[in-house]
Design an enzyme around this catalytic site. Sequence first.
Site, PDB file in Angstrom:
ATOM      1  N   TYR A   1      62.557 -46.741  61.681  1.00  0.00           N
ATOM      2  CA  TYR A   1      62.112 -48.143  61.627  1.00  0.00           C
ATOM      3  C   TYR A   1      62.015 -48.612  60.183  1.00  0.00           C
ATOM      4  CZ  TYR A   1      58.755 -51.989  61.398  1.00  0.00           C
ATOM      5  OH  TYR A   1      58.127 -53.176  61.092  1.00  0.00           O
TER       6      TYR A   1
ATOM      7  N   THR B   1      60.349 -53.558  66.412  1.00  0.00           N
ATOM      8  CA  THR B   1      59.165 -53.077  65.696  1.00  0.00           C
ATOM      9  C   THR B   1      58.493 -51.860  66.324  1.00  0.00           C
ATOM     10  OG1 THR B   1      57.774 -54.639  66.918  1.00  0.00           O
ATOM     11  CG2 THR B   1      58.632 -55.379  64.781  1.00  0.00           C
TER      12      THR B   1
ATOM     13  N   TRP C   1      49.783 -55.054  59.260  1.00  0.00           N
ATOM     14  CA  TRP C   1      48.755 -55.149  60.308  1.00  0.00           C
ATOM     15  C   TRP C   1      48.535 -56.583  60.782  1.00  0.00           C
ATOM     16  CZ3 TRP C   1      44.273 -51.332  58.622  1.00  0.00           C
ATOM     17  CH2 TRP C   1      44.789 -50.024  58.564  1.00  0.00           C
TER      18      TRP C   1
END
Length: 293
Positions: free
Chosen positions: A128, A65, A153
């Site tokens: 990504y 990530t 988030w």
Amino acid sequence: MKNLRRIIVIGANGRLGAALAREYQGVFSVKAFARSQLDLGKLDQVRSTLSETEFDLLLNCAALTNVDYCESHSDEAFLINAESPRLLAEICAEKSAKLVHISTDYVFDGKQDTPYIEEDPPAPLSVYAESKLEGERSVLEVSANHLVVRLSWVFGPDRPSFIDQIIQRARENETVTAVADKFSSPSYTIDVANWLRLAWENDAQGILHLANSGACSWQEWAQYAIDVCHNLGVPLKAERVGKLSLTDMKNFVARRPVYTVLSTAKFTALTGVQPRHWREAIAEYISAHVSKK
């Protein structure tokens, strides 16, 4: 699919995986794998470990990530974020098990100004994002019955996130800043655990967006968290969060989408549940997990 009792969680040392493993323990038979026990970068290990394990549902919370790291490590990104999810999907199909694969709001380019629905065309801006989109497609190519869940988030008690960093900075400094021109929706891991269970119990498949309701910038999110801390008597030096622009973030290597608010209308139509507002989730998180420190 209400009778899924044996659950595997991959990525159990991550922010979401740890929360899911804990929240489901005692309700289901849960086997959780941290990266040290099951590394998605090692396909042979993945196949041998999972082939020997009986399960009904696999929750894949593991991924590479680090958005900027992925820019210069594309092979590793695609191995972990795309090839390995395909293998997981194949193993699940062989066992007649369901895969819930966690993806990201970053598959969108952020050029909209209204919440993204599941059918909106992805347009990744970074390696990504490209690798995560390829992972989504790989999973659903294997079986349309699998579920890809996009989150944005993510925050929660098991591993520090943006919001914990902001609060820590506010403890130590009188001035704190955050980006004010990037918008999305926070997703509280404890809430995600409840939503995911509702999703699979209602036989959700394909792509599903999950996040707390409401939208904000990083700066708005940070300011609200600091306000909550002050109201709860958490000692902070900073009171206001100053505004930065994305263009000020010279250390960012990869391009970030500006607006990635996810619509959860499909989830609500499926389950009858409206995700609570991010402000409510933040207030509970700070009260339960931050104010005690």
